[in-house]
Design a protein around this motif. Sequence first.
Motif, mmCIF file in Angstrom:
data_model
loop_
_atom_site.group_PDB
_atom_site.id
_atom_site.type_symbol
_atom_site.label_atom_id
_atom_site.label_comp_id
_atom_site.label_asym_id
_atom_site.label_seq_id
_atom_site.Cartn_x
_atom_site.Cartn_y
_atom_site.Cartn_z
ATOM 1 N N GLU A 140 0.826 -1.216 0.000
ATOM 2 C CA GLU A 140 0.000 0.000 0.000
ATOM 3 C C GLU A 140 0.860 1.266 0.000
ATOM 4 O O GLU A 140 0.364 2.363 0.246
ATOM 5 C CB GLU A 140 -0.932 -0.018 1.214
ATOM 6 C CG GLU A 140 -1.905 -1.171 1.168
ATOM 7 C CD GLU A 140 -2.737 -1.307 2.421
ATOM 8 O OE1 GLU A 140 -2.432 -0.643 3.438
ATOM 9 O OE2 GLU A 140 -3.701 -2.079 2.382
ATOM 10 N N ASP A 143 -0.631 3.817 -2.414
ATOM 11 C CA ASP A 143 -2.096 3.929 -2.498
ATOM 12 C C ASP A 143 -2.569 5.373 -2.592
ATOM 13 O O ASP A 143 -3.371 5.717 -3.462
ATOM 14 C CB ASP A 143 -2.760 3.279 -1.279
ATOM 15 C CG ASP A 143 -3.082 1.805 -1.497
ATOM 16 O OD1 ASP A 143 -2.779 1.274 -2.580
ATOM 17 O OD2 ASP A 143 -3.638 1.200 -0.563
ATOM 18 N N ASP A 144 -2.088 6.221 -1.701
ATOM 19 C CA ASP A 144 -2.552 7.613 -1.675
ATOM 20 C C ASP A 144 -1.995 8.450 -2.821
ATOM 21 O O ASP A 144 -2.397 9.593 -3.027
ATOM 22 C CB ASP A 144 -2.218 8.268 -0.334
ATOM 23 C CG ASP A 144 -0.732 8.373 -0.073
ATOM 24 O OD1 ASP A 144 0.018 7.462 -0.485
ATOM 25 O OD2 ASP A 144 -0.305 9.363 0.551
ATOM 26 N N ASN A 148 -2.660 1.529 -6.515
ATOM 27 C CA ASN A 148 -3.121 0.660 -5.437
ATOM 28 C C ASN A 148 -2.317 -0.641 -5.396
ATOM 29 O O ASN A 148 -1.497 -0.916 -6.281
ATOM 30 C CB ASN A 148 -4.634 0.406 -5.534
ATOM 31 C CG ASN A 148 -5.018 -0.420 -6.751
ATOM 32 O OD1 ASN A 148 -4.352 -1.369 -7.142
ATOM 33 N ND2 ASN A 148 -6.145 -0.056 -7.356
ATOM 34 N N GLU A 151 -2.487 -2.987 -8.479
ATOM 35 C CA GLU A 151 -1.733 -2.439 -9.614
ATOM 36 C C GLU A 151 -0.231 -2.589 -9.386
ATOM 37 O O GLU A 151 0.508 -2.956 -10.299
ATOM 38 C CB GLU A 151 -2.074 -0.964 -9.825
ATOM 39 C CG GLU A 151 -3.494 -0.727 -10.294
ATOM 40 C CD GLU A 151 -3.893 0.740 -10.218
ATOM 41 O OE1 GLU A 151 -4.731 1.142 -11.045
ATOM 42 O OE2 GLU A 151 -3.399 1.471 -9.337
#
Length: 177
Positions: A140, A143-144, A148, A151
Motif C-alpha cells: 500500500e 495507495d494515496d 493501489n 496495480e
Amino acid sequence: MYFAALLARTEDGWEASDTELLDNVETLSDLADLAREASAEDDTVLVLIEQEDAWFGVVRIDGEDDPRIYVSDAAAAARSSYGEILLTDELLGREPGDDGPDLDALDLDGTEDGEDEDDDGDEESGSAEAVPHSPVGDVEILDDLGVNAKELRSLDEDALTAIAEALGASEVLETVR
C-alpha cells in the motif's frame, strides 16, 4: 543494468534526480538520509530502483518517519547490491542476524571437513529458500499517490515508468533516465 532515481514531491509537483546509490549508500539508513536531503521540506520522497527485467523497488520517505519499502521480487533483489540495501531482516520477517552463518555451528578446528561442507551447503540452500521469489514489503506504499496494491503487484517490465505516469511525474523521471 540498474537505474535509480529520487522523486521528491514539492508544492510545484514532482522533482527528479538520479543517484549513484553504490557510491553514497551502504544501508537503508544511508538511503533514507539521502532521500531526506532531496527534499527541502518534510515532503514525500520516493526512491525508485530497478534492475532491468529482474526486479524493482520503491522506498518511500515521509519526513522523519521510518522508510516504507516494496520490492517486486525478493529473491532476485537478494542477488543485487542495491537489493541487499532494501531487504532488511524486518522486511523478510527474520530475526536480526538470521541471514549470516552461525559461527558457533561451524567446525573451525578442521577435524570434520567433509561434514562441514555438506552442512554448509544445506544451510546455504535454507537461507536461499528464506528469500521468496515474490513481492515483499508494503503493497500500500503508493495507495494515496494513485497506485493501489493490486496495480503495484501486477507491474513488471518498465514498472518505474508506469509508477511515474500514475504520479504525474513521467516527464521529470525521463529527464534523469
